[in-house]
Write a protein that holds these residues in place. Structure first.
Motif, PDB file in Angstrom:
ATOM      1  N   TRP A  40       0.826  -1.213   0.000  1.00  0.00           N
ATOM      2  CA  TRP A  40       0.000   0.000   0.000  1.00  0.00           C
ATOM      3  C   TRP A  40       0.859   1.261   0.000  1.00  0.00           C
ATOM      4  O   TRP A  40       0.384   2.326  -0.390  1.00  0.00           O
ATOM      5  CB  TRP A  40      -0.929   0.037   1.215  1.00  0.00           C
ATOM      6  N   THR A  41       2.095   1.176   0.437  1.00  0.00           N
ATOM      7  CA  THR A  41       2.895   2.384   0.677  1.00  0.00           C
ATOM      8  C   THR A  41       4.257   2.402  -0.013  1.00  0.00           C
ATOM      9  O   THR A  41       5.035   3.321   0.221  1.00  0.00           O
ATOM     10  CB  THR A  41       3.142   2.552   2.193  1.00  0.00           C
ATOM     11  N   PHE A  42       4.561   1.439  -0.877  1.00  0.00           N
ATOM     12  CA  PHE A  42       5.917   1.325  -1.418  1.00  0.00           C
ATOM     13  C   PHE A  42       6.321   2.502  -2.307  1.00  0.00           C
ATOM     14  O   PHE A  42       7.501   2.738  -2.527  1.00  0.00           O
ATOM     15  CB  PHE A  42       6.115   0.000  -2.173  1.00  0.00           C
ATOM     16  N   ARG A  43       5.362   3.232  -2.804  1.00  0.00           N
ATOM     17  CA  ARG A  43       5.662   4.395  -3.649  1.00  0.00           C
ATOM     18  C   ARG A  43       4.708   5.513  -3.278  1.00  0.00           C
ATOM     19  O   ARG A  43       3.529   5.279  -3.025  1.00  0.00           O
ATOM     20  CB  ARG A  43       5.504   4.005  -5.124  1.00  0.00           C
ATOM     21  N   ASP A  44       5.206   6.734  -3.253  1.00  0.00           N
ATOM     22  CA  ASP A  44       4.384   7.880  -2.854  1.00  0.00           C
ATOM     23  C   ASP A  44       3.242   8.163  -3.817  1.00  0.00           C
ATOM     24  O   ASP A  44       2.184   8.615  -3.406  1.00  0.00           O
ATOM     25  CB  ASP A  44       5.250   9.142  -2.738  1.00  0.00           C
ATOM     26  N   ASP A  45       3.445   7.891  -5.110  1.00  0.00           N
ATOM     27  CA  ASP A  45       2.453   8.289  -6.116  1.00  0.00           C
ATOM     28  C   ASP A  45       1.463   7.191  -6.485  1.00  0.00           C
ATOM     29  O   ASP A  45       0.603   7.408  -7.341  1.00  0.00           O
ATOM     30  CB  ASP A  45       3.162   8.804  -7.369  1.00  0.00           C
ATOM     31  N   SER A  46       1.574   6.019  -5.889  1.00  0.00           N
ATOM     32  CA  SER A  46       0.612   4.964  -6.220  1.00  0.00           C
ATOM     33  C   SER A  46       0.661   3.854  -5.176  1.00  0.00           C
ATOM     34  O   SER A  46       1.481   3.882  -4.262  1.00  0.00           O
ATOM     35  CB  SER A  46       0.890   4.388  -7.605  1.00  0.00           C
ATOM     36  N   PHE A  47      -0.220   2.881  -5.351  1.00  0.00           N
ATOM     37  CA  PHE A  47      -0.252   1.702  -4.492  1.00  0.00           C
ATOM     38  C   PHE A  47      -0.598   0.523  -5.380  1.00  0.00           C
ATOM     39  O   PHE A  47      -0.979   0.687  -6.540  1.00  0.00           O
ATOM     40  CB  PHE A  47      -1.271   1.861  -3.366  1.00  0.00           C
ATOM     41  N   LEU A  48      -0.464  -0.644  -4.846  1.00  0.00           N
ATOM     42  CA  LEU A  48      -0.771  -1.864  -5.581  1.00  0.00           C
ATOM     43  C   LEU A  48      -1.991  -2.512  -4.928  1.00  0.00           C
ATOM     44  O   LEU A  48      -1.927  -2.960  -3.778  1.00  0.00           O
ATOM     45  CB  LEU A  48       0.436  -2.793  -5.522  1.00  0.00           C
ATOM     46  N   ALA A  49      -3.120  -2.486  -5.629  1.00  0.00           N
ATOM     47  CA  ALA A  49      -4.360  -3.040  -5.089  1.00  0.00           C
ATOM     48  C   ALA A  49      -4.179  -4.526  -4.798  1.00  0.00           C
ATOM     49  O   ALA A  49      -3.716  -5.281  -5.657  1.00  0.00           O
ATOM     50  CB  ALA A  49      -5.499  -2.826  -6.065  1.00  0.00           C
ATOM     51  N   HIS A  50      -4.534  -4.910  -3.586  1.00  0.00           N
ATOM     52  CA  HIS A  50      -4.357  -6.290  -3.167  1.00  0.00           C
ATOM     53  C   HIS A  50      -5.148  -6.527  -1.888  1.00  0.00           C
ATOM     54  O   HIS A  50      -5.738  -5.603  -1.328  1.00  0.00           O
ATOM     55  CB  HIS A  50      -2.872  -6.582  -2.913  1.00  0.00           C
ATOM     56  N   GLY A  51      -5.135  -7.748  -1.432  1.00  0.00           N
ATOM     57  CA  GLY A  51      -5.738  -8.095  -0.157  1.00  0.00           C
ATOM     58  C   GLY A  51      -5.034  -9.306   0.419  1.00  0.00           C
ATOM     59  O   GLY A  51      -4.111  -9.843  -0.181  1.00  0.00           O
ATOM     60  N   THR A  52      -5.478  -9.711   1.584  1.00  0.00           N
ATOM     61  CA  THR A  52      -4.923 -10.912   2.202  1.00  0.00           C
ATOM     62  C   THR A  52      -6.025 -11.957   2.303  1.00  0.00           C
ATOM     63  O   THR A  52      -7.208 -11.655   2.115  1.00  0.00           O
ATOM     64  CB  THR A  52      -4.370 -10.622   3.609  1.00  0.00           C
ATOM     65  N   ASP A  53      -5.624 -13.167   2.628  1.00  0.00           N
ATOM     66  CA  ASP A  53      -6.623 -14.224   2.778  1.00  0.00           C
ATOM     67  C   ASP A  53      -7.415 -14.078   4.073  1.00  0.00           C
ATOM     68  O   ASP A  53      -8.271 -14.881   4.375  1.00  0.00           O
ATOM     69  CB  ASP A  53      -5.977 -15.604   2.694  1.00  0.00           C
ATOM     70  N   GLN A  54      -7.133 -13.006   4.817  1.00  0.00           N
ATOM     71  CA  GLN A  54      -7.836 -12.742   6.074  1.00  0.00           C
ATOM     72  C   GLN A  54      -8.986 -11.743   5.910  1.00  0.00           C
ATOM     73  O   GLN A  54      -9.676 -11.436   6.875  1.00  0.00           O
ATOM     74  CB  GLN A  54      -6.839 -12.227   7.107  1.00  0.00           C
ATOM     75  N   VAL A  55      -9.194 -11.221   4.706  1.00  0.00           N
ATOM     76  CA  VAL A  55     -10.258 -10.248   4.470  1.00  0.00           C
ATOM     77  C   VAL A  55     -11.484 -10.950   3.900  1.00  0.00           C
ATOM     78  O   VAL A  55     -11.405 -12.067   3.392  1.00  0.00           O
ATOM     79  CB  VAL A  55      -9.805  -9.128   3.488  1.00  0.00           C
ATOM     80  N   ALA A  56     -12.620 -10.261   3.979  1.00  0.00           N
ATOM     81  CA  ALA A  56     -13.841 -10.792   3.378  1.00  0.00           C
ATOM     82  C   ALA A  56     -13.682 -10.850   1.864  1.00  0.00           C
ATOM     83  O   ALA A  56     -13.054  -9.990   1.259  1.00  0.00           O
ATOM     84  CB  ALA A  56     -15.020  -9.906   3.756  1.00  0.00           C
ATOM     85  N   MET A  57     -14.208 -11.858   1.270  1.00  0.00           N
ATOM     86  CA  MET A  57     -14.213 -12.062  -0.178  1.00  0.00           C
ATOM     87  C   MET A  57     -12.812 -12.007  -0.801  1.00  0.00           C
ATOM     88  O   MET A  57     -12.555 -11.235  -1.727  1.00  0.00           O
ATOM     89  CB  MET A  57     -15.154 -11.078  -0.857  1.00  0.00           C
ATOM     90  N   PRO A  58     -11.898 -12.838  -0.354  1.00  0.00           N
ATOM     91  CA  PRO A  58     -10.556 -12.843  -0.929  1.00  0.00           C
ATOM     92  C   PRO A  58     -10.552 -13.222  -2.410  1.00  0.00           C
ATOM     93  O   PRO A  58      -9.636 -12.857  -3.145  1.00  0.00           O
ATOM     94  CB  PRO A  58      -9.796 -13.873  -0.089  1.00  0.00           C
ATOM     95  N   GLU A  59     -11.604 -13.888  -2.853  1.00  0.00           N
ATOM     96  CA  GLU A  59     -11.681 -14.316  -4.253  1.00  0.00           C
ATOM     97  C   GLU A  59     -11.741 -13.147  -5.232  1.00  0.00           C
ATOM     98  O   GLU A  59     -11.512 -13.312  -6.421  1.00  0.00           O
ATOM     99  CB  GLU A  59     -12.878 -15.250  -4.466  1.00  0.00           C
ATOM    100  N   HIS A  60     -12.024 -11.944  -4.741  1.00  0.00           N
ATOM    101  CA  HIS A  60     -12.113 -10.769  -5.610  1.00  0.00           C
ATOM    102  C   HIS A  60     -10.801  -9.987  -5.723  1.00  0.00           C
ATOM    103  O   HIS A  60     -10.749  -8.986  -6.435  1.00  0.00           O
ATOM    104  CB  HIS A  60     -13.221  -9.832  -5.112  1.00  0.00           C
ATOM    105  N   GLN A  61      -9.767 -10.424  -5.040  1.00  0.00           N
ATOM    106  CA  GLN A  61      -8.506  -9.684  -5.033  1.00  0.00           C
ATOM    107  C   GLN A  61      -7.652 -10.023  -6.257  1.00  0.00           C
ATOM    108  O   GLN A  61      -7.442 -11.195  -6.558  1.00  0.00           O
ATOM    109  CB  GLN A  61      -7.716 -10.007  -3.761  1.00  0.00           C
ATOM    110  N   PRO A  62      -7.137  -9.002  -6.967  1.00  0.00           N
ATOM    111  CA  PRO A  62      -6.246  -9.273  -8.105  1.00  0.00           C
ATOM    112  C   PRO A  62      -4.900  -9.842  -7.641  1.00  0.00           C
ATOM    113  O   PRO A  62      -4.287 -10.644  -8.336  1.00  0.00           O
ATOM    114  CB  PRO A  62      -6.065  -7.907  -8.762  1.00  0.00           C
TER     115      PRO A  62
END
Length: 149
Positions: free
Chosen positions: A50-72
């Protein structure tokens, strides 16, 4: 057979090299599962993406969130594939699951960590004997990836 790539980190940390490879995967329309060796490392990589670059982030999730099947990109510390990814990244010396359901598997390992280096060598030998298509990439002194095998 699954295409298997080995990325030997010699000039940068995983946290520096991983995001660009994940970005390229998502740009190609691939769903990715990123497997770490521990829950603690999962949390660190989750925050970092989420924070590796000031101008963007990489959309993602973990297997601990609701609906992990929707994560790229889904980060897990298990061998599961809840987002039905076709690409699997295995980092930190994590133990890979059965690779047959993936089109591409990427092992990233720290060349200065003896356990990770030995583990990568063992995976290379086993996967080669199973008939997988393997390639080996190592960082140049400038940090670029150079195909060695």
């Amino acid at each position: 057979m699954t295409e298997v790539l080995f990325y030997h980190l010699t000039e940068s940390r995983l946290e520096d090299a991983l995001p660009s490879l994940l970005e390229k995967s998502v740009e190609r329309g691939w769903r990715v599962v990123l497997q770490t060796a521990s829950e603690e490392r999962l949390q660190l990589l989750d925050q970092h993406l989420w924070t590796f670059r000031d101008d963007s982030f990489l959309a993602h999730g973990t297997d601990q969130v609701a609906m992990p099947e929707h994560q790229p990109i889904l980060i897990t510390a298990t061998g599961e594939n809840p987002n039905l990814a076709t690409v699997r990244f295995i980092v930190d010396g994590a133990t890979p699951p059965d690779l047959s359901e993936y089109e591409r598997v990427v092992f990233m390992f720290d060349g200065y960590d003896a356990d990770q280096l030995e583990g990568a060598r063992g995976h290379w030998k086993r996967l080669k004997s199973e008939g997988h298509q393997l390639t080996y990439w190592q960082q140049s002194p400038e940090g670029r990836w150079v195909k060695k095998a």
